[in-house]
Design an enzyme around this catalytic site. Sequence first.
Site: not given
Length: 386
Positions: A75, A137, A165
Site C-alpha cells: 500500500d 501497513e 523500507e
Amino acid sequence: MTDLATTRDLLGDLIALPTVSADSNLEMIALLANRLGDLGAEVEILADQTGTKANLLARIGPEEPGGVLLSGHSDVVPVEDQDWTSDPFVMREAGGKLFGRGTCDMKGFIAAAVAMADRFAAQDLRHPVSFAFTYDEEVGCLGARGLRDVLQDRELIPSLAIIGEPTEMRIIEGHKGCCEYTTRFTGLEGHGSRPELGVNAVEYAVRYVSQLLELREHLRHRAPPGSAFEPPWSTINIGRLTGGHVHNVIPGLAEVDWEMRPVQDRDRDYVKGEIDHFVRQKLLPEMRRVHPDADVVTEVIGEVAGLIPMDDNGARDLVARLTRANGTDLVSFGTEAGLFQQLGMSAVICGPGSISQAHKPDEFIELEQLDHCLSMLHGLADQLAA
C-alpha cells in the site's frame, strides 16, 4: 535485459497500480503472484475478511524451515492535496531518478526482490528464500498482523527477515513501537447554567488527557538501561481533542486522539493498565452518578510492535556481510519488522531509497539505490546456495 532494467520496468508496472490504503491491492498482488508462480515459487494469496485486500506469501527453494524472508508492503499513502509535477501513478525517469507514488516507499524494494526471483529460482538453493508482501501497513500494519497470526501456527517459517523500507541501504536494527488510539466520551448535554445536571464530556476528556500527561512523566523514569533511542524512554503524544459546540451548552460528546511510542512492551501494558484503571475507578463512577448511560470507550487504531535491538541478530550480521556495512542505526519511524521478530525471526530493516522522500509529492528513488539493493540480493542468492 539487465537486472536493473527488469527492476525498473516492473516498478513502472507497480506504480501504475494505485494501491492507496483505502483501496484494493488485489491487482498488484495478482501481478506479483503470477510472476513468482511462473518461476516455480510456491505461492499463497491470503485475503482479508473483506476480500478486497490480500497478503502474498511465496517461497523458492527447499520446503523446510529457515532461510530468509524478503518483506515489503504493497500500500501507498494518498496523493490528494499534493502538488505533483507529473501523474503520480505514471512512473517518470529523469536525472537518474524514478518518480512516482511508492517508488521508494516501498515498491522499489518489492520490484527489486521480485526481479531477482529468476536468479533465486535458477540457483540450487540449500536454504529457501521467501517473499511476504502485505496490505495496509500505512494504516496500522494490518496485513502484517494478520500474516503474523497465520505464520505463528506453522513450522515452516523463515529464520531471518529483511524488511526493505527505504533506509538508503543502511542497516537498521531497531525502532520504537507505535500505538494509536481514539478515546470517545459520552456524557449528557444540558444548559450551561446548570452544570451539575449534565455530564460534561469535554471536562472528562480533559481529565483523561491530564492523566495521560502524568503517565508520560512516569515513563521518563522507566527507560531501559543503555537505551539507544532518542529520547531513550517511551513517549505519549496528544494529537487531537474535540468536543462541544457553543459557550452555553454542556457538551455531551468528546474525542481524544493520542499515541504512544513504547521502547518496550511492558511500557505499553503499563500505560494501558493505568489509564483503564483511572477510567473505571474514577471517571466512570462520577459520570454515571448523573447519567447511567455515560461511557468512555477507547478504539485501537493500530498497535505496531517495535523492533528491539538484539545482541544476537543473524539478519543484521547477514546484511552486514552482503552490503559490507560496518555499522547499524536506529530510526524513529515504525515498520512491520517487530511483528516478524515476535515470531522468533531475527529481523533487520534495509532497503533502497530515502525515508525523506516518502509520503511527499514527487516521491522518487535513485537508480543507483536500486542497483545497490540488487547487489545485496545477488549476494543473498549466492549465500543461500552455498
